[in-house]
Design an enzyme around this catalytic site. Structure first.
Site, mmCIF file in Angstrom:
data_model
loop_
_atom_site.group_PDB
_atom_site.id
_atom_site.type_symbol
_atom_site.label_atom_id
_atom_site.label_comp_id
_atom_site.label_asym_id
_atom_site.label_seq_id
_atom_site.Cartn_x
_atom_site.Cartn_y
_atom_site.Cartn_z
ATOM 1 N N SER A 565 0.913 -1.204 0.149
ATOM 2 C CA SER A 565 -0.060 0.181 -0.144
ATOM 3 C C SER A 565 0.835 1.129 -0.032
ATOM 4 C CB SER A 565 -0.988 -0.117 1.464
ATOM 5 O OG SER A 565 -2.003 0.909 1.124
ATOM 6 N N HIS A 680 -8.058 -4.872 -1.144
ATOM 7 C CA HIS A 680 -6.751 -4.357 -0.567
ATOM 8 C C HIS A 680 -5.967 -5.255 0.303
ATOM 9 C CE1 HIS A 680 -4.033 -0.917 -0.573
ATOM 10 N NE2 HIS A 680 -4.107 -0.762 0.828
#
Length: 707
Positions: A565, A680
């Protein structure tokens, strides 16, 4: 509210005076850079051409990394850890029951269940299963992934369940009746969207969702919040508040604590600024706090967590402080503020939790936790250490049921100590040990040290190293360095069974860097690496990499770096700016195109962290740390593994796709794998998580452990 860019996996530069001179990039030049991007077609997430490309890269990577006996053995060990019945079931109390969501080999998508405290104390509790997600998915032919729930206090009979298709942030909302174990016909149900929803009472909810054109922010979150009454169409819900299109999010909710019920509205202008309003009798009253401060309530108190210095009259309260004021008095204009926590140069507020009569304050002191009990009495606040909290290790505390008692849960862990869960009561002698995680690797063979590396501007950056006892510091050891460095997220020691079994036991060294951009030392540590200062985080990471080699743990050719991320942006910069310091780079669900990130999915919500690419002055420094734009065909880079998810609707998979395409076009060694589910977090179930984690470990070991 925190919409953190954090990856849940199993690990889950030059000083300013020496920076290269760069002329401003004009709007036309930025537009030209985007228009000339030959890989824009890869941003078409589900386009046939893009998915054909993904499948081809996946096949190549599987053949190269995932077909060996070593891979299969490591994957099986990680999967066994994830599926182990010996894991601690995390529980939350509602009424007399303790609730848990659980995934294992028999329930890959998971079951929602509950038990009593008496049962939970047992080694093998009896669980009452409320919902089987595998059975639901099979019946409805949908790959459901659990995303959470909200049950209405105090009866806790009706719940709003959030279910994701494949692990995306967007969820479907369904009302569930705990007395019948069924979804409520014609209940509060909503189709897939990035929704915020919570109970006001049995017959109404506050909801922000996709109401149609213009109802979502440019970041993709609700811009409008409404009051929706049972039995009416969502189209007829009453608007409570509207934010601006360029805000990040808007939220409304109720605090159901008995005797202190309050309705609030929050407007998040950026990731780090918000406005808060009290909603009473249909009227909004602004809570007059700094926009950078976070507000919460406990009983009749307003709590303010400061991100910047705040001058009130002749007094200046420091950033990082926690303040308290009587809520009604504060709303009436009084400013009788109490200091509950004061930060220090290497001390910061790690969190706080209110029980029935006390507030538990968790401090991070040189990346180690200390817990204190604060009690209001006679107009002041008394402070005492929490009895039974350990002096070393990572400690987490949270109230069990603030309406009912002063009980708390406490978790204790570090890199080599399996997590233990305790149940305590403020004022009691010591907490009761409820559960302990078994040892998944022989931690007695290893040791942990904390070191300081000196960054380019002289800042001392702490990092931890986990290594085998008796390790010869001859620079010959494969080493995995992990970092994040963003969004005020602190990297604290925790038991990482995957690291132990897949890396340490094979002979590797593991290191974690506490670089600027994180929250280890409070808001100042985070703000030191914002926007044009972002390079400070990368200089810190490079300093740690150099220090590991200088101390003899490893060498550049045997040092790998991993991040996901925002950490993927970090490792992308390690690749593009510091390639000579590493022998391998893993980049997971990353941001990499920093001139276009704000136009992709939730990207606009992070401009407070990174900057605005549409601002010519900010585009200058963004381009400087945009790995996608810094790659050069004539430069040598270490081998790279990029991973992402098709269903990641937070960080666009186009970042990883385009980076891989450019690496390939320039002839660099790179591997790519895109999971079709998982969002995610990387994986929708334990099998997928095990596979994705093993990919990284095997790539690093094959690359770094060569003789």
């Amino acid at each position: 509210m925190r919409l953190c860019l954090v990856l849940g996996v199993l690990w889950m530069a030059s000083a300013a005076a020496n920076e290269p001179k760069t002329t401003l990039i004009s709007d036309q030049e930025v537009d030209s850079n985007v228009a000339s991007d030959p890989n824009l077609w890869l941003e078409d997430v589900t386009g046939d051409r893009a998915l054909d490309w993904v499948r081809a890269q996946n096949a190549t990577t599987v053949k190269a990394l995932a077909e060996s006996d070593s891979f299969k053995k490591t994957e099986a060990r990680i999967r066994a850890i994830l599926d182990s019945d010996a894991r601690i079931p995390d529980v939350g109390k509602m009424g007399p029951h303790y609730y848990n969501f659980w995934r294992d080999a028999s329930h890959p998508r998971g079951i929602w269940r509950r038990t009593s405290l008496a049962e939970y104390r047992k080694p093998q509790p009896k669980w009452d299963v409320l919902l089987d997600l595998d059975a639901l998915g099979k019946a409805e032919q949908v790959n459901w992934v659990w995303s959470g729930f909200d049950c209405l206090a105090p009866a806790y009979e009706r719940c709003l369940l959030l279910l994701s298709k494949g692990g995306a942030d967007a969820t479907v909302v369904r009302e569930f009746d705990l007395t019948t174990r069924r979804f409520v016909k014609d209940g509060f149900d909503l189709p897939e969207a990035k929704t915020s929803i919570g109970w006001r009472d049995l017959d109404s909810v506050y909801v922000g969702t996709d109401f149609g054109p213009g109802s979502m922010t440019s970041s993709g979150y609700p811009r409008v919040t409404k009051l929706w009454k049972r039995g009416t169409s969502i189209k007829d819900a009453k608007t409570i508040f509207e934010g601006d299109a360029d805000d990040v999010w808007v939220y409304a909710g109720r605090d159901h604590r008995k005797g202190y019920e309050r309705d609030v509205v929050l407007r998040g202008m950026t990731f780090f600024t918000n406005q808060a309003f009290s909603l009473k009798d249909g009227e909004l009253s602004k809570i007059d706090k700094p926009d950078s401060a976070d507000a919460s309530t406990w009983r009749d108190w307003l709590l303010l967590s400061l991100r910047d210095d705040w001058k009130v009259g002749a007094k200046t309260w420091p950033k990082g402080a926690l303040l308290a004021a009587k809520f009604d008095d504060f709303m009436a204009g009084k400013r009788d503020l109490h200091l509950l926590y004061e930060p220090g140069p290497r001390k910061s507020l790690a969190g706080f939790s209110g029980t029935k009569h006390h507030i538990l304050v968790n401090e991070l002191d040189m990346v180690r936790n200390k817990v204190y009990v604060l009690t209001p009495k006679d107009g002041t606040w008394q402070r005492q250490p929490l009895v039974g909290a350990p002096d070393l290790g990572t400690v987490g505390v949270g109230a069990v049921d603030p309406d009912d008692s002063d009980a708390y849960f406490m978790t204790v862990t570090d890199y080599l100590t399996p997590t233990s869960l305790y149940l305590g009561e403020v004022g009691a002698d010591k907490p009761e040990l409820l559960k302990s995680l078994p040892a998944f690797f022989n931690a007695g063979d290893f040791a942990v040290k904390q070191h300081l590396a000196k960054s380019d501007d002289g800042t001392e950056v702490p990092y931890f190293v986990v290594y085998r006892n008796g390790l010869k510091l001859d620079g010959s050891h494969p080493t995995l360095l992990y970092g994040y460095g963003g969004f005020e997220v602190s990297e604290v020691p925790s038991y990482r069974a995957g690291v132990g079994t897949a890396w340490l036991e094979r002979g590797g060294v593991y290191a974690v860097a506490n670089i600027r951009g994180g929250g280890e030392f409070g808001p100042s540590w985070h703000q030191a690496a914002l926007k044009e200062h972002r390079h400070k985080a990368y200089e810190d990471m490079a300093a740690v990499a150099k220090d590991l080699a200088t101390r003899g743990y490893t060498s550049a050719k045997q040092l790998g770096v991993v991040g996901g991320s925002n950490g993927g942006l970090l490792t992308g910069n390690m690749l593009s700016t510091y390639p000579d310091l590493f022998g391998a780079v893993v980049i997971q669900v990353p941001l990499l195109d920093m001139l276009r990130y704000h136009k992709l999915l939730a990207g606009a919500s992070w401009m407070g962290e990174y900057g605005d690419p549409d601002n010519p002055e900010e585009a200058v420094f963004l381009r400087r740390y945009s790995p996608y734009h810094q790659l050069q065909a004539d430069k040598h880079y270490p081998p790279v593994l990029l991973t992402t998810s098709t269903r990641d609707d937070r960080v666009h998979p186009g970042h990883a796709r385009k980076m891989m395409a450019k690496l390939m076009a320039q002839g660099h060694t790179a591997y790519y794998y895109e999971n079709t589910e998982g969002g995610h977090g990387g994986g929708a179930d334990n099998q997928q998580l095990a596979f994705m984690s093993t990919l990284a470990y095997e790539f690093l070991w094959q690359t770094l452990a060569k003789p």
